[in-house]
Write a protein that holds these residues in place. Sequence first.
Motif, PDB file in Angstrom:
ATOM      1  N   ILE A  45       0.336  -1.438  -0.035  1.00 15.63           N
ATOM      2  CA  ILE A  45       0.249   0.109  -0.072  1.00 15.63           C
ATOM      3  C   ILE A  45       1.007   1.194  -0.111  1.00 15.63           C
ATOM      4  O   ILE A  45       0.318   2.446   0.392  1.00 15.63           O
ATOM      5  CB  ILE A  45      -1.124   0.074   1.404  1.00 15.63           C
ATOM      6  N   GLN A  46       2.326   0.862   0.071  1.00 14.21           N
ATOM      7  CA  GLN A  46       2.881   2.023  -0.250  1.00 14.21           C
ATOM      8  C   GLN A  46       2.893   3.027  -1.464  1.00 14.21           C
ATOM      9  O   GLN A  46       2.563   2.119  -2.458  1.00 14.21           O
ATOM     10  CB  GLN A  46       4.397   1.602   0.045  1.00 14.21           C
ATOM     11  N   SER A  47       2.702   4.243  -1.207  1.00 15.36           N
ATOM     12  CA  SER A  47       3.341   4.647  -2.749  1.00 15.36           C
ATOM     13  C   SER A  47       3.832   5.046  -3.218  1.00 15.36           C
ATOM     14  O   SER A  47       5.526   5.016  -1.807  1.00 15.36           O
ATOM     15  CB  SER A  47       2.610   6.806  -2.113  1.00 15.36           C
ATOM     16  N   PRO A  48       4.382   4.985  -4.859  1.00 12.89           N
ATOM     17  CA  PRO A  48       5.684   5.350  -5.061  1.00 12.89           C
ATOM     18  C   PRO A  48       6.267   6.388  -4.856  1.00 12.89           C
ATOM     19  O   PRO A  48       7.865   6.006  -4.966  1.00 12.89           O
ATOM     20  CB  PRO A  48       5.229   5.090  -6.600  1.00 12.89           C
ATOM     21  N   LEU A  49       5.741   7.112  -3.694  1.00 13.21           N
ATOM     22  CA  LEU A  49       6.169   8.496  -4.162  1.00 13.21           C
ATOM     23  C   LEU A  49       7.502   8.270  -3.272  1.00 13.21           C
ATOM     24  O   LEU A  49       8.651   9.318  -2.477  1.00 13.21           O
ATOM     25  CB  LEU A  49       5.340  10.169  -3.651  1.00 13.21           C
ATOM     26  N   VAL A  50       7.484   7.379  -2.000  1.00 12.93           N
ATOM     27  CA  VAL A  50       8.437   6.891  -0.829  1.00 12.93           C
ATOM     28  C   VAL A  50       9.605   6.745  -2.082  1.00 12.93           C
ATOM     29  O   VAL A  50      10.893   7.261  -0.650  1.00 12.93           O
ATOM     30  CB  VAL A  50       7.884   6.307  -0.043  1.00 12.93           C
ATOM     31  N   ALA A  63      12.835  13.429  -8.773  1.00 11.16           N
ATOM     32  CA  ALA A  63      12.095  12.660  -9.467  1.00 11.16           C
ATOM     33  C   ALA A  63      10.272  12.592  -9.123  1.00 11.16           C
ATOM     34  O   ALA A  63       9.568  12.750  -9.762  1.00 11.16           O
ATOM     35  CB  ALA A  63      11.940  11.541  -9.524  1.00 11.16           C
ATOM     36  N   SER A  64      10.054  13.153  -7.823  1.00 11.41           N
ATOM     37  CA  SER A  64       9.319  13.376  -6.813  1.00 11.41           C
ATOM     38  C   SER A  64       8.095  14.762  -7.480  1.00 11.41           C
ATOM     39  O   SER A  64       7.443  14.764  -7.546  1.00 11.41           O
ATOM     40  CB  SER A  64       8.789  13.020  -5.580  1.00 11.41           C
ATOM     41  N   ASN A  65       9.537  15.328  -7.924  1.00  9.36           N
ATOM     42  CA  ASN A  65       8.483  16.848  -8.483  1.00  9.36           C
ATOM     43  C   ASN A  65       8.367  17.356 -10.344  1.00  9.36           C
ATOM     44  O   ASN A  65       8.445  18.205 -10.228  1.00  9.36           O
ATOM     45  CB  ASN A  65       9.116  18.006  -7.422  1.00  9.36           C
ATOM     46  N   ASN A  66       8.986  15.862 -11.038  1.00 11.48           N
ATOM     47  CA  ASN A  66       9.003  16.168 -12.075  1.00 11.48           C
ATOM     48  C   ASN A  66      10.282  17.502 -12.631  1.00 11.48           C
ATOM     49  O   ASN A  66       9.762  17.558 -13.728  1.00 11.48           O
ATOM     50  CB  ASN A  66       7.517  16.477 -12.584  1.00 11.48           C
ATOM     51  N   LEU A  67      11.345  17.587 -11.834  1.00 11.79           N
ATOM     52  CA  LEU A  67      12.048  18.625 -12.014  1.00 11.79           C
ATOM     53  C   LEU A  67      12.830  18.027 -13.596  1.00 11.79           C
ATOM     54  O   LEU A  67      13.558  18.735 -13.988  1.00 11.79           O
ATOM     55  CB  LEU A  67      13.404  18.862 -10.472  1.00 11.79           C
ATOM     56  N   ASP A  68      12.819  16.351 -13.690  1.00 10.70           N
ATOM     57  CA  ASP A  68      13.828  15.841 -14.842  1.00 10.70           C
ATOM     58  C   ASP A  68      13.138  16.217 -16.236  1.00 10.70           C
ATOM     59  O   ASP A  68      13.586  16.671 -17.177  1.00 10.70           O
ATOM     60  CB  ASP A  68      14.336  14.582 -14.485  1.00 10.70           C
ATOM     61  N   ILE A  69      12.402  16.053 -16.198  1.00  9.02           N
ATOM     62  CA  ILE A  69      11.010  16.268 -17.097  1.00  9.02           C
ATOM     63  C   ILE A  69      10.903  18.031 -17.353  1.00  9.02           C
ATOM     64  O   ILE A  69      11.436  18.118 -18.511  1.00  9.02           O
ATOM     65  CB  ILE A  69       9.505  15.856 -16.779  1.00  9.02           C
ATOM     66  N   TYR A  70      10.937  18.434 -16.292  1.00 10.94           N
ATOM     67  CA  TYR A  70      10.952  19.773 -16.354  1.00 10.94           C
ATOM     68  C   TYR A  70      12.262  20.621 -17.123  1.00 10.94           C
ATOM     69  O   TYR A  70      12.230  21.300 -18.471  1.00 10.94           O
ATOM     70  CB  TYR A  70      10.630  21.180 -15.740  1.00 10.94           C
TER      71      TYR A  70
END
Length: 539
Positions: free
Chosen positions: A481-486, A492-499
Amino acid sequence: MTKILNYSLGGLLLLLALTFSGPPTIEGANILGVFTSHSPSHFIVHMSIMQTLAEQGHNITVVSSVPPKVTHKSIKHIVIPLSAEDEKSLNDGMSALAKQKPSFITTMKTMLSSLSLLLTKQVDVLEHPKFKELYLNKDNKFDLVFNGFFFNLYQVGLGARFNAPLIVSWSGPPAAMVNGIVGNPELPASVPNMNVAVQPGQIMDFKLRFTNYISGLSFGALTWYLESQFNGYYKRIFGDDPTLPSYEEAKKNVSLVFCNSHGISEGPIRPNVPGVVEIGGIQVKDKPDPLPTDIKEFLDKSKHGAILFSLGSNLKGDHISADVIGEIFKALSKLKQQVVWKWDDLKNLPGTSPNILYKKWLPQDDILAHPKIKLFITHAGKGGVSEAQYHGVPMLALPVFADQPGNADKLVDSGYGLKLDLLTIEEETLTAGIKEILNNPSYAAKLERFSKLYRDRPMTARESVIYWTEYVLRHHGAPHIQSPLVHMGFIASNNLDIYALLVVVLVIVILINKVVWTYLWRKCCGKSKKVTQKKVKKQ
């Protein structure tokens, strides 16, 4: 006879179906609760969880820095208290807070000044021989560990230390630090933090969103600073054991967070990952216990109703100026209502009056459940506000620090009561506030509607604690039940690489366009210039 047999068989099948339907129960698990915060109000929430699990048949061991007010025969207590000197330092800090106008800035300043004490004294509990004995003694085996959160994220290592799943208990609604360990998203545009008052269902305008954003940045900066401290404390406590994970890895092994909130009724409405379980009002009993005889008789004889006055467990009478106490006494002593006043020094009373009963400790939830209680004068701590809301009792808030100003603003905005400034309170203003609430039925009516919402749940707070605790036990930590964000980093969790990629692509597109248009411009303009020059030469 055949019909009787058929009915009997049908009844047996129904009984078997009911027996085997639903999740299997977990009986007699060994559960350890580690609650190192020195706040008695936080401890009441944590101990209510422990009591619920003890009543379910589990064996509970609790380590704490304050003695319990809530207990059970199946709970073994290990109390590691503060020294008299440290107790005085904390009291001095509370006294300083009580003498400042409550605000986010003063709370942060005071918190930072006393942060070292709050942190180091919790570390001392884990380094105490009584605590070490729990894991050094190989005969001790725990199936699950509870950790009470309060600026002590380094204690996520307790799960690995005892080789058991870890559940975190938090005495408030989902907040930045606890959200981080279960991957619960932060939404500054739609989810106000504890310092921003927004009624349920109301959107935040620009000013509120800006305030919320700046407040979030402040807590983010505090969290960033504390992370280095937490990492150091983690290494100090757990670093000598090579079998234990690093601090960053240990943070990924939290199964659940129990939050003392109920977003549907209290707000804010927000998405929560499965690892966040709301158990708002866990300290509220399904059926109130009988009151002590003196309190019961005092309330029962109140012909005009009664008032409960308590500023919580952290704030003591000598933290407040004598002038303010005098003004409060003058106002309360002239009321026709009976007043139960929580006062810690019974040898030095503010004054005597036949309508005032002073008590050092109060069964607050049980008193608020009494039908004669018409008003709760409170510091607006989360626990007390929840209890008053559950029982439908209007409030007059005198907030001091932390989440109290925000809680007070929320109850005022929702129409559940009024707020006054404790520092400047006078007899006339207090009397006027009390009479306004007692004589205006709208406050009680709004709370009655809220109370219905607060109680209307698929499972009670206690049932939720039992189900989800045993769920973690049944599924060995429930990692599914863990969120992938953990498990994702900050980038990655703030999509900085995508930006970053989009910026690079945009820059490349702009450069290509520049080259193409420059080429076309030169081609077109270059030909035009040559034709013009030829015409000029011919002429």
